[in-house]
Enzyme design. Structure first.
Site, mmCIF file in Angstrom:
data_model
loop_
_atom_site.group_PDB
_atom_site.id
_atom_site.type_symbol
_atom_site.label_atom_id
_atom_site.label_comp_id
_atom_site.label_asym_id
_atom_site.label_seq_id
_atom_site.Cartn_x
_atom_site.Cartn_y
_atom_site.Cartn_z
ATOM 1 N N LYS A 41 -58.608 -67.261 -64.083
ATOM 2 C CA LYS A 41 -58.842 -67.270 -65.599
ATOM 3 C C LYS A 41 -59.114 -65.818 -66.226
ATOM 4 C CE LYS A 41 -58.032 -71.979 -67.347
ATOM 5 N NZ LYS A 41 -58.589 -73.074 -68.068
ATOM 6 N N LYS B 191 -48.292 -72.596 -59.975
ATOM 7 C CA LYS B 191 -48.346 -73.938 -60.574
ATOM 8 C C LYS B 191 -47.870 -74.059 -61.979
ATOM 9 C CE LYS B 191 -52.544 -75.071 -62.832
ATOM 10 N NZ LYS B 191 -53.908 -75.376 -63.223
ATOM 11 N N LYS C 230 -49.430 -74.732 -68.822
ATOM 12 C CA LYS C 230 -49.219 -74.911 -70.147
ATOM 13 C C LYS C 230 -49.505 -73.307 -70.543
ATOM 14 C CE LYS C 230 -52.647 -78.635 -70.986
ATOM 15 N NZ LYS C 230 -53.979 -79.094 -71.137
HETATM 16 P P1 AMP Z 1 -55.507 -78.931 -67.896
HETATM 17 O O1 AMP Z 1 -54.308 -78.842 -68.238
HETATM 18 O O2 AMP Z 1 -55.986 -77.762 -67.086
HETATM 19 O O3 AMP Z 1 -56.409 -79.437 -68.679
HETATM 20 O O4 AMP Z 1 -55.204 -80.021 -66.665
HETATM 21 C C1 AMP Z 1 -55.324 -81.534 -66.815
HETATM 22 C C2 AMP Z 1 -55.068 -82.376 -65.629
HETATM 23 O O5 AMP Z 1 -53.631 -82.055 -65.305
HETATM 24 C C3 AMP Z 1 -56.026 -81.913 -64.695
HETATM 25 O O6 AMP Z 1 -56.279 -83.167 -63.885
HETATM 26 C C4 AMP Z 1 -55.055 -80.968 -63.683
HETATM 27 O O7 AMP Z 1 -55.169 -81.043 -62.430
HETATM 28 C C5 AMP Z 1 -53.870 -81.625 -63.892
HETATM 29 N N1 AMP Z 1 -52.542 -80.640 -63.596
HETATM 30 C C6 AMP Z 1 -52.450 -79.692 -64.525
HETATM 31 N N2 AMP Z 1 -51.563 -78.647 -63.922
HETATM 32 C C7 AMP Z 1 -50.770 -79.418 -63.081
HETATM 33 C C8 AMP Z 1 -49.794 -79.317 -62.108
HETATM 34 N N3 AMP Z 1 -48.919 -77.920 -62.246
HETATM 35 N N4 AMP Z 1 -49.514 -80.095 -61.300
HETATM 36 C C9 AMP Z 1 -50.556 -81.305 -60.957
HETATM 37 N N5 AMP Z 1 -51.594 -81.405 -61.612
HETATM 38 C C10 AMP Z 1 -51.654 -80.765 -62.627
#
Ligand code: AMP
Ligand code: TRP
Length: 341
Positions: A121, A204, A207
């Site tokens: 990041k 990955k 968002k």
């Molecule tokens: P975040 O969007 O970073 O706040 O992620 C929220 C949750 O979604 C966390 O548990 C991440 O591990 C999961 N997550 C985010 N992106 C992915 C992805 N591409 N594949 C699987 N899990 C994800």
């Protein structure tokens, strides 16, 4: 009950957090949110919009507000029930930041220096990253340990942060000679723990990816979902007959994984159905399946988002429930540290 190494017991409790930044993706849903739902039957559950984590990078204030409600609506549309789980945003429970500071004094610089999410990041110009982005994992440990959570459902990418949380719990317990915190287990569930970008099967799905075609957003309408799968990057070969044949074909592997996760099938079962067929047949089938599964959720989110006041009231109530658990834990920590109360 869960016993830690020293024999203390902890009630089965779950905490997980999602950042209210940008659009929720299919990765968030399959890797995390979907797995939150059945845990409501076995654990006391706390599900949090981690807004203070979101501001470690710039957020437009209005968008932050909207995204917080959006995540709350997605949680409920996916099946989280505010009468059974505490749903709240992090900044409404000040104990998170209070315990976070204590953990800043427990975690070592060397531990944080190893965190790969910070490196990704912060990018090349690390000097310009916020101090908050660097300290992000200590606040995350505080989120979890403030509730003495025994289990945390997350996607694969959060494994390292969970290890750090255990290191902090262990060091705290050792340093003060008291078994205050459990050693929390990560729950990395299902076959879609790492959903990849639709434009690059080695990255990955995120968002924050600049290309909207790289991800399926939970708010995408039916036509957009179908279009994005149609445009997804693939190689020219037909699908292989076996799971082994997916090796070295990251885009094909990802689409097969997504299909399986949405259909409740293993990759082998997907191969049995589609092996040997071209993407010309597979992609529309995948699009239809995704629309069937995500469409109703999107409708429900839209319905809830029409009444933001109602969502805010649910979050305030969730925060009150959370504080009932959090305040005594913070008290216990302050007492252990010798802070005058
Ligand atoms: P975040 O969007 O970073 O706040 O992620 C929220 C949750 O979604 C966390 O548990 C991440 O591990 C999961 N997550 C985010 N992106 C992915 C992805 N591409 N594949 C699987 N899990 C994800
Ligand atoms: N770091 C997590 C992510 O980016 C979000 C998060 C913050 C979290 N606090 C948490 C996840 C506590 C689980 C538990 O996905």
């Amino acid at each position: 009950m869960m016993s830690d190494e020293m024999g203390a017991t902890f009630a089965p409790r779950v905490f997980s957090g999602v950042q209210p930044s940008g659009q929720l993706t299919l990765g968030n849903y399959l890797g995390a949110i979907r797995n939150f739902v059945p845990l409501q039957d076995t654990h006391t559950c706390m599900y949090c919009m981690v807004d203070l984590h979101a501001i470690t990078v710039w957020q437009e204030p209005q968008e932050l507000t909207a995204a917080t409600r959006h995540v709350a609506a997605a949680f409920m549309a996916a099946g989280l029930d505010p009468s059974r789980s505490a749903l709240f945003n992090q900044s409404m429970v000040p104990e998170h930041t209070q315990l976070g500071w204590v953990f800043n004094c427990v975690a070592r610089l060397g531990w944080l220096n190893r965190m790969t999410q910070f490196k990704e990041k912060a990018g090349k110009d690390r000097e310009k990253a916020s101090v908050g982005l660097y300290a992000y994992p200590t606040l995350m440990a505080a989120d979890i340990l403030l509730y003495k959570a025994t289990a945390v459902p997350v996607g694969e990418d959060q494994k390292q942060h969970l290890e750090l949380t255990r290191d902090i719990a262990q060091k705290f317990n050792n340093d003060w000679g008291r078994e205050v915190f459990p050693l929390t287990e990560p729950l990395i569930l299902g076959d879609a723990t790492r959903v990849m970008s639709l434009r690059d099967g080695t990255k990955k799905m995120s968002k924050s990816d600049p290309s909207d075609l790289s991800r399926i957003n939970l708010t995408d309408d039916r036509d957009t979902i179908a279009k994005k799968f149609k445009k997804a990057k693939t190689d020219p070969e037909p699908l292989p007959e076996t799971v082994e044949g997916l090796t070295g074909r990251p885009e094909a592997d990802n689409l097969v994984g997504i299909y399986g996760a949405l259909a409740g099938l293993s990759k082998a079962e997907v191969m049995a159905q589609f092996g040997g067929q071209g993407f010309g047949a597979f992609k529309p089938a995948l699009g239809d399946l995704a629309v069937e599964k995500l469409g109703p959720m999107r409708d429900e989110m839209e319905r809830m988002l029409a009444d933001p006041g109602e969502i805010d009231a649910i979050l305030r109530k969730g925060a009150e429930q959370a504080r009932e658990i959090a305040a005594p834990v913070l008290d216990e920590v302050y007492e252990v540290l010798g802070l005058v109360r």
